[in-house]
Design a protein around this motif. Structure first.
Motif, PDB file in Angstrom:
ATOM      1  N   ILE A 178       0.859  -1.186   0.000  1.00 28.30           N
ATOM      2  CA  ILE A 178       0.000   0.000   0.000  1.00 28.30           C
ATOM      3  C   ILE A 178       0.893   1.233   0.000  1.00 28.30           C
ATOM      4  O   ILE A 178       1.599   1.508   0.968  1.00 28.30           O
ATOM      5  N   ASP A 179       0.856   1.962  -1.108  1.00 29.99           N
ATOM      6  CA  ASP A 179       1.708   3.141  -1.305  1.00 29.99           C
ATOM      7  C   ASP A 179       1.086   4.371  -0.638  1.00 29.99           C
ATOM      8  O   ASP A 179      -0.124   4.419  -0.431  1.00 29.99           O
ATOM      9  N   ASP A 180       1.920   5.357  -0.327  1.00 33.47           N
ATOM     10  CA  ASP A 180       1.464   6.616   0.280  1.00 33.47           C
ATOM     11  C   ASP A 180       0.620   6.329   1.520  1.00 33.47           C
ATOM     12  O   ASP A 180      -0.397   6.989   1.774  1.00 33.47           O
ATOM     13  N   PHE A 181       1.060   5.348   2.280  1.00 35.57           N
ATOM     14  CA  PHE A 181       0.289   4.910   3.435  1.00 35.57           C
ATOM     15  C   PHE A 181       0.159   6.048   4.464  1.00 35.57           C
ATOM     16  O   PHE A 181       1.126   6.732   4.776  1.00 35.57           O
ATOM     17  N   LEU A 201       5.086   3.865   4.057  1.00 37.90           N
ATOM     18  CA  LEU A 201       4.832   5.079   4.826  1.00 37.90           C
ATOM     19  C   LEU A 201       5.083   6.305   3.956  1.00 37.90           C
ATOM     20  O   LEU A 201       6.156   6.447   3.374  1.00 37.90           O
ATOM     21  N   ASP A 202       4.099   7.174   3.853  1.00 39.55           N
ATOM     22  CA  ASP A 202       4.215   8.317   2.943  1.00 39.55           C
ATOM     23  C   ASP A 202       5.357   9.254   3.327  1.00 39.55           C
ATOM     24  O   ASP A 202       5.625   9.491   4.498  1.00 39.55           O
ATOM     25  N   ARG A 203       5.979   9.796   2.284  1.00 36.41           N
ATOM     26  CA  ARG A 203       7.097  10.726   2.415  1.00 36.41           C
ATOM     27  C   ARG A 203       6.773  11.933   3.297  1.00 36.41           C
ATOM     28  O   ARG A 203       7.635  12.467   3.981  1.00 36.41           O
ATOM     29  N   ALA A 235       9.752   2.824   4.511  1.00 31.94           N
ATOM     30  CA  ALA A 235       9.656   4.280   4.606  1.00 31.94           C
ATOM     31  C   ALA A 235      10.206   4.884   3.324  1.00 31.94           C
ATOM     32  O   ALA A 235      11.295   4.510   2.869  1.00 31.94           O
ATOM     33  N   GLU A 236       9.472   5.793   2.718  1.00 31.25           N
ATOM     34  CA  GLU A 236       9.948   6.426   1.483  1.00 31.25           C
ATOM     35  C   GLU A 236      10.359   7.869   1.764  1.00 31.25           C
ATOM     36  O   GLU A 236      10.003   8.438   2.792  1.00 31.25           O
ATOM     37  N   GLY A 237      11.154   8.426   0.866  1.00 35.53           N
ATOM     38  CA  GLY A 237      11.564   9.821   1.014  1.00 35.53           C
ATOM     39  C   GLY A 237      12.588  10.050   2.111  1.00 35.53           C
ATOM     40  O   GLY A 237      12.644  11.135   2.694  1.00 35.53           O
TER      41      GLY A 237
HETATM   42 CA    CA Z   1       4.704   6.710  -2.343  1.00 33.44          CA
END
Ligand code: CA
Ligand code: C2E
Ligand code: CA
Ligand code: CA
Length: 279
Positions: A178-181, A201-203, A235-237
């Motif tokens: 699940i993206d941009d969680f 986890l969203d940026r 975790a992204e970003g």
């Molecule tokens: Ca994303």
């Protein structure tokens, strides 16, 4: 005068008219772009939070427009969605990403996974399962080699249908994320029902983790939730070592962001893998 409705506002509003004609121009070009070979993929490493070894690559599409230069996906994916071009572009992305992974497999990178983004329209395509299966087969890959990222907001557009689609994909053995969680306002009850392997986890929460007590709390809550549901969390970003350290401490499994690597052209991503192997 007859009321022509909101769609005709463009006749009286010069700035809106300009953006619309620009849009129509791009729309037509988008159809040609695939035939002309103007799309390409960048790949961004996803690393293990503990060892910092690369475990996956996320494929990110770019459009090299003959006059406009590089067009980023935020600009053309929504357009491709509204015109239906996304079906063809999406299957090109899937095919190309799978072939790239096949090349990396041939070079001996046995455990790197490929992550591919799916848009809202793509998720609803009736033959999505077949095309995923076909792309895997052509590249000689297993389901588990591929991860599909679907944004939380896309799932929320049609929660019940989404679950059915995810179940179909999951039955192929592919991993689902699940993206941009955290940005989609899913209820805990709904999240619990999703047949997925991980949350991304969203940026926006990662960005201020070092300065905002609230964001730190949100990240901690998301990690705890993932753990309670038996899921992994990415975790992204991640842009600096402090963020990486904090996220590791919270218990994130994977990290992705400029701190480790920017999205890389195929040859540069191959070099990244090779350099890491030698280190
Ligand atoms: Ca994303
Ligand atoms: P996303 O899936 O959330 O991808 C992450 C975006 O964050 C990427 O932008 C990536 O370049 C950027 N990013 C990565 N690390 C960092 C960092 O440390 N700091 C900052 N500030 N940004 C970072 P990009 O490549 O422009 O993609 C934007 C969005 O376009 C993606 O968001 C995804 O939703 C969509 N997209 C990209 N490729 C595809 C595709 O092949 N198919 C579909 N359907 N959507 C795609
Ligand atoms: Ca993504
Ligand atoms: Ca995003």
């Amino acid at each position: 005068a007859r009321d022509l409705g909101p769609g005709n506002l463009r006749m009286f509003h010069p700035s809106l008219q300009q953006s619309l004609s620009e849009r129509i121009g791009l729309e037509n070009e988008l159809k040609e772009a695939l035939v002309n070979g103007e799309f390409f993929l960048h790949y961004q490493p996803q690393v293990c939070a503990v060892t910092e070894r690369v475990l996956g690559m996320e494929a990110l599409v770019r459009w090299q427009h003959p006059e406009l230069g590089l067009v980023m996906p935020d600009k053309f994916i929504p357009l491709a969605e509204s015109t239906g071009a996304i079906a063809a572009i999406g299957s090109w992305v899937l095919e190309t990403a799978c072939k790239q992974l096949q090349d990396w497999r041939a070079l001996g990178f046995g455990d790197v996974r490929m992550a591919v983004n799916l848009s809202a329209q793509q998720l609803l395509l009736s033959d999505l399962g077949e095309s995923v299966q076909a792309a895997l087969k052509r590249a000689g890959l297993m389901g588990a080699d591929l991860e599909l990222e679907i944004t939380e907001s896309v799932l929320m557009q049609d929660p019940q249908r989404s679950i059915e689609k995810l179940e179909e994909l999951r039955s192929l053995g592919v991993r689902l994320s699940i993206d941009d969680f955290g940005t989609g306002y899913s209820s805990l009850g709904y999240l619990k029902m999703l047949p997925v392997h991980s949350f991304k986890l969203d940026r926006s929460f990662v960005r201020d983790i070092g300065t905002s007590e609230k964001d730190l709390e949100i990240c901690a809550t998301a990690v705890g939730l993932a753990r309670n549901l038996g899921l992994e969390i990415v975790a992204e970003g991640v842009e600096d070592s402090e963020q990486a350290a904090q996220l590791r401490q919270l218990g994130c499994n994977f990290l992705q962001g400029y701190y480790f690597a920017r999205p890389l052209a195929a040859y540069a991503a191959t070099n990244y893998l090779m350099e890491e192997r030698e280190s």
